[in-house]
Design a protein around this motif. Sequence first.
Motif, short mmCIF file in Angstrom:
data_model
loop_
_atom_site.label_atom_id
_atom_site.label_comp_id
_atom_site.label_asym_id
_atom_site.label_seq_id
_atom_site.Cartn_x
_atom_site.Cartn_y
_atom_site.Cartn_z
N ASP A 221 -57.98 48.83 0.36
CA ASP A 221 -57.93 47.93 -0.80
C ASP A 221 -56.57 47.24 -0.90
OD1 ASP A 221 -60.50 48.47 -1.55
OD2 ASP A 221 -59.94 50.04 -2.98
N ILE A 222 -56.62 45.90 -0.95
CA ILE A 222 -55.43 45.09 -1.19
C ILE A 222 -55.61 44.43 -2.55
CG2 ILE A 222 -53.98 43.20 -0.38
CD1 ILE A 222 -54.09 45.58 1.55
N ASN A 223 -54.77 44.80 -3.49
CA ASN A 223 -54.90 44.29 -4.85
C ASN A 223 -54.26 42.90 -4.99
OD1 ASN A 223 -56.18 46.64 -5.85
ND2 ASN A 223 -54.18 47.65 -6.06
N TYR A 224 -54.80 42.14 -5.91
CA TYR A 224 -54.18 40.87 -6.30
C TYR A 224 -53.83 40.94 -7.77
CZ TYR A 224 -53.87 36.05 -7.99
OH TYR A 224 -53.45 34.90 -8.62
N VAL A 225 -52.56 40.72 -8.06
CA VAL A 225 -52.08 40.69 -9.44
C VAL A 225 -51.49 39.33 -9.72
CG1 VAL A 225 -50.42 41.66 -11.08
CG2 VAL A 225 -51.58 43.17 -9.44
N SER A 226 -51.93 38.71 -10.82
CA SER A 226 -51.39 37.42 -11.25
C SER A 226 -50.58 37.63 -12.53
CB SER A 226 -52.53 36.42 -11.50
OG SER A 226 -52.01 35.18 -11.97
N PRO A 227 -49.27 37.86 -12.39
CA PRO A 227 -48.45 38.17 -13.56
C PRO A 227 -48.06 36.91 -14.33
CG PRO A 227 -47.07 38.04 -11.64
CD PRO A 227 -48.48 37.81 -11.16
N PRO A 228 -47.57 37.04 -15.54
CA PRO A 228 -46.99 35.89 -16.24
C PRO A 228 -45.79 35.37 -15.43
CG PRO A 228 -47.35 37.73 -17.75
CD PRO A 228 -47.58 38.26 -16.39
N GLN A 229 -45.52 34.07 -15.57
CA GLN A 229 -44.43 33.44 -14.81
C GLN A 229 -43.10 34.17 -15.00
OE1 GLN A 229 -43.57 30.68 -12.88
NE2 GLN A 229 -45.62 29.92 -12.42
N ASP A 230 -42.77 34.53 -16.25
CA ASP A 230 -41.46 35.13 -16.49
C ASP A 230 -41.32 36.49 -15.82
OD1 ASP A 230 -43.34 36.22 -18.23
OD2 ASP A 230 -41.92 36.49 -19.87
N ILE A 231 -42.42 37.25 -15.80
CA ILE A 231 -42.40 38.55 -15.13
C ILE A 231 -42.25 38.36 -13.62
CG2 ILE A 231 -43.70 40.66 -14.64
CD1 ILE A 231 -42.70 40.43 -17.52
N TYR A 232 -42.92 37.36 -13.08
CA TYR A 232 -42.83 37.06 -11.65
C TYR A 232 -41.39 36.69 -11.26
CZ TYR A 232 -43.66 34.60 -7.21
OH TYR A 232 -43.61 34.17 -5.90
N VAL A 233 -40.80 35.79 -12.04
CA VAL A 233 -39.43 35.35 -11.76
C VAL A 233 -38.46 36.53 -11.87
CG1 VAL A 233 -37.53 33.92 -12.61
CG2 VAL A 233 -39.84 32.96 -12.43
N GLU A 234 -38.64 37.35 -12.90
CA GLU A 234 -37.76 38.49 -13.10
C GLU A 234 -37.88 39.48 -11.94
OE1 GLU A 234 -37.23 42.25 -16.22
OE2 GLU A 234 -38.47 40.53 -16.78
N THR A 235 -39.10 39.73 -11.50
CA THR A 235 -39.34 40.68 -10.41
C THR A 235 -38.70 40.22 -9.11
OG1 THR A 235 -41.45 41.34 -11.42
CG2 THR A 235 -41.12 41.89 -9.09
N LEU A 236 -38.88 38.94 -8.77
CA LEU A 236 -38.29 38.42 -7.53
C LEU A 236 -36.77 38.35 -7.61
CD1 LEU A 236 -41.25 37.81 -6.87
CD2 LEU A 236 -40.49 35.63 -5.89
N THR A 237 -36.26 38.06 -8.81
CA THR A 237 -34.80 38.02 -8.98
C THR A 237 -34.20 39.39 -8.73
OG1 THR A 237 -34.98 36.22 -10.61
CG2 THR A 237 -32.93 37.49 -10.58
N LYS A 238 -34.83 40.42 -9.29
CA LYS A 238 -34.34 41.79 -9.10
C LYS A 238 -34.45 42.22 -7.64
CE LYS A 238 -35.23 43.58 -13.76
NZ LYS A 238 -36.04 44.53 -14.58
N ALA A 239 -35.40 41.62 -6.92
CA ALA A 239 -35.59 41.96 -5.51
C ALA A 239 -34.61 41.22 -4.61
CB ALA A 239 -37.02 41.65 -5.08
#
Length: 290
Positions: A221-239
């Motif tokens: 199983d490969i999941n797909y998650v579509s987060p809110p834009q701000d959560i996406y930006v925050e997650t990639l920034t932290k990464a």
Amino acid sequence: MILITGASGNYGKATIDFLLKKGFTAQSISALVRDEEKVEDLKAKGINVRIGDYDNYEGLVEAFKGVEKLLLVSSSDIEKREKQQENVVNAAKVAGVKHILYTSFERKNDTETSPIYSIAKSHIKTEELIKESGLTYTIFRNNLYLDLLPMFFGEDVLTTGIFLPAGNSKSAYVLRNDMCEATANVLTSKGHDNKVYSLSNTESVSLQEIAHELSEIVGKDINYVSPPQDIYVETLTKAGVPAQYIGMFAGIAEAIKQEEFSAETTDLEDLLGRKPTTGKAFLKEVYASK
């Protein structure tokens, strides 16, 4: 004489290869590059290499002399692209080019409200310049590359799943090689004067469907998650992802969500004479052995 700009890049090189496969002689094809050392492979095939830079108008005029058909592969420099491509169009006109072909991109919203307007505006302006130039033209509105999906997904997609704020909207993702083959077909045939083609797949799929297909291919199983834009930006920034890439990925994801890349067209299929490569076939080629 056919001239391909950006010939050291993937699109230009692949188009040249398809021209050769169709029986065009190497001597009838020219490749425009900034750095001759990057196209030793083309030189070995007998392709005429011409040196030119999108920023140097006078050099472009010289490089375009004797060219009948010119394929303008869009510049990768988003900030300078509009002026660079204006140089190409104006130089083509002065040099006596008869037919200019341009790799633009698929979209539905040409206004500043588009989430990818910063990318789109130079394409829109170049299309306008070409149509106003008096040159015979063909414009390819290329859809999102299937080839880019692994970059959007990240190296750990088989572990972490797909994380992209693109909702459940569908896009007509298309293989770059299919677009290059269609481009070569247009360059070597008639009936394409002053046409605008949408180079999109005949199937449109959502990222949820892609995740399902990927799950079948890799056997888990490969999941797909579509987060809110701000959560996406925050997650990639932290990464530690660079801000310019985060902005581009987020903008494209929002454009997918707004159905900018959905399409109902058979232009690509008609130009290829076959069905375009499906998303599932591409995913299998990339991920089946992982």
